[in-house]
Design an enzyme around this catalytic site. Structure first.
Site, short mmCIF file in Angstrom:
data_model
loop_
_atom_site.label_atom_id
_atom_site.label_comp_id
_atom_site.label_asym_id
_atom_site.label_seq_id
_atom_site.Cartn_x
_atom_site.Cartn_y
_atom_site.Cartn_z
N LYS A 94 8.32 34.98 3.85
CA LYS A 94 8.72 36.56 3.69
C LYS A 94 7.46 37.11 3.62
O LYS A 94 7.37 38.37 3.73
CB LYS A 94 9.30 36.62 2.17
CG LYS A 94 10.89 35.90 2.00
CD LYS A 94 11.52 36.62 0.92
CE LYS A 94 12.83 36.14 0.84
NZ LYS A 94 13.63 36.50 -0.57
N LYS A 123 18.77 29.03 8.89
CA LYS A 123 19.66 28.96 7.92
C LYS A 123 20.45 30.50 7.89
O LYS A 123 19.85 31.62 8.18
CB LYS A 123 19.11 28.81 6.44
CG LYS A 123 18.33 29.84 5.90
CD LYS A 123 18.08 29.60 4.46
CE LYS A 123 17.10 30.63 4.06
NZ LYS A 123 17.08 30.78 2.55
N LYS A 165 21.11 36.81 4.26
CA LYS A 165 21.67 38.26 4.17
C LYS A 165 20.86 39.01 5.02
O LYS A 165 21.27 40.27 5.22
CB LYS A 165 21.29 38.38 2.80
CG LYS A 165 21.94 37.63 1.63
CD LYS A 165 21.44 38.11 0.27
CE LYS A 165 22.30 37.20 -0.88
NZ LYS A 165 21.66 37.47 -2.14
#
Ligand code: AMP
Ligand code: TRP
Length: 329
Positions: free
Chosen positions: A112, A194, A197
């Site tokens: 991130k 993966k 969202k």
């Protein structure tokens, strides 16, 4: 003795079938025989910039989805993290008992913060807040997807470290609970990543609230391979294996049975059937979601949940502060 279960989902929008199959289905099942605490972790959601109106909406979206998938607020505690001040308080205490070295090794932080020259301190400390969430409720079991394994390990390390220093019953050392199938659902457009969202391509995921035409489009366009064989082999056939996993878990049909049923058939047939399986599974969830999302009942559930959560949190913090020698008394 009944066990305490704790887990959380970030209110960051687009709750998808990966969240559902990896985490939410476990939340529902674990309600039998355990005392469950399910949190909407809004303080985790502000580790990256987030518009206030959107955050408030997303908090209520997750709350409504919790109820829609089958979490029973009469049995389980459902609440919003920032409604219970103990999370931030315990997080600070744990930050003083965790190390920058171990936090630098967290892959989620590395992912991130990549590309950001200067990452927010909160993003770095994110796993410590998660440890606080879990330890605050003396949790025994933490149902999550595979991507949270490293964070659960860190939580255990911190709990054991504090117990060694301040007394072995300061914290309950929790265990992660991961499913054999469903713990890592991959992106439909790129089975090497993966399902997430935040991926830019919305066809990479199926959100729980997607309509039938979007579900169809995402599945029919899902990446496969060219050998035409329907076989579960995640290493060599990640796309088809991901579709088979989704099918298997939603339909409750073992992978081996699916392989038999679809032997010699084309990918198109498998995909068409999968569209029906997923659409049928999500339709009732969407219906209950619509019923509860804008109800007074939902706000009442969260208020009641916060009170029940706070009562547990206060007890734990009292104990921990005593052990640490914090406070005037
Ligand atoms: P998050 O969206 O990061 O708050 O995740 C909520 C829960 O869903 C956590 O338990 C995650 O481990 C789980 N989860 C997230 N993405 C996936 C995925 N692609 N497959 C399986 N579980 C997932
Ligand atoms: N980090 C988790 C995720 O991204 C969310 C989370 C926060 C959580 N606190 C938690 C999960 C405590 C389990 C227990 O999915």
């Amino acid at each position: 003795m009944t066990k305490r279960v704790f887990s959380g989902v970030q209110p960051t929008g687009n709750i998808h079938i990966g969240n559902y199959l990896g985490a939410l289905t476990q939340f529902v099942r674990l309600q039998d025989g355990n005392e469950c605490v399910y949190c909407i972790v809004d303080m985790h959601a502000i580790t990256l910039p987030k518009a206030p109106e959107e955050l408030r909406d997303n908090i209520l979206d997750v709350a409504a989805l919790y109820i829609a998938v089958g979490i029973d607020p009469a049995r389980s505690i459902v609440f919003v993290q920032s409604d219970v001040p103990g999370h931030a308080e315990l997080a600070w205490i744990l930050m003083c008992n965790s190390y920058t070295g171990e936090l630098s090794r967290m892959t989620q932080f590395k992912d991130k913060s990549r590309g950001n020259e200067s990452a927010p301190t909160g993003l770095f400390a994110y796993p410590v807040l998660m440890a606080a969430d879990i330890l605050l409720y003396d949790s025994d079991i933490v149902p999550v997807g595979n991507d949270q394994k490293q964070h659960i390990e860190l939580t255990r390390d911190i709990a054991i470290r504090v117990n060694n220093k301040y007394g072995s019953d300061t914290f309950v050392v929790p265990e992660g609970r991961f499913l054999k199938e469903g713990a890592r659902i991959m992106s439909l457009d790129d089975p090497a990543a993966k399902m997430s969202k935040s991926a830019a391509n919305s066809l990479s995921r199926i959100s729980l609230l997607d309509d039938a035409s979007k579900i169809k489009k995402a599945i029919m366009r899902a990446a496969t391979d060219s050998d035409g064989e329907i076989r579960f082999d995640p290493e060599n056939k990640p796309g088809i294996s991901n579709l088979l996993t989704i099918y298997s878990v939603f339909a409750g049909t073992p992978l081996a049975d699916l392989e038999k049923t679809y032997a010699g058939q084309g990918y198109g047939t498998l995909k068409k059937d999968l569209v029906d399986v997923v659409t049928d599974a999500l339709t009732p969830i969407k219906q209950s979601y619509e019923e509860v999302r804008h109800s007074e009942e939902l706000l009442r559930i969260l208020k009641d949940g916060a009170e029940r959560a706070n009562a547990i949190s206060e007890q734990t913090l009292k104990r921990v502060k005593e052990r640490f020698g914090l406070g005037s008394r």
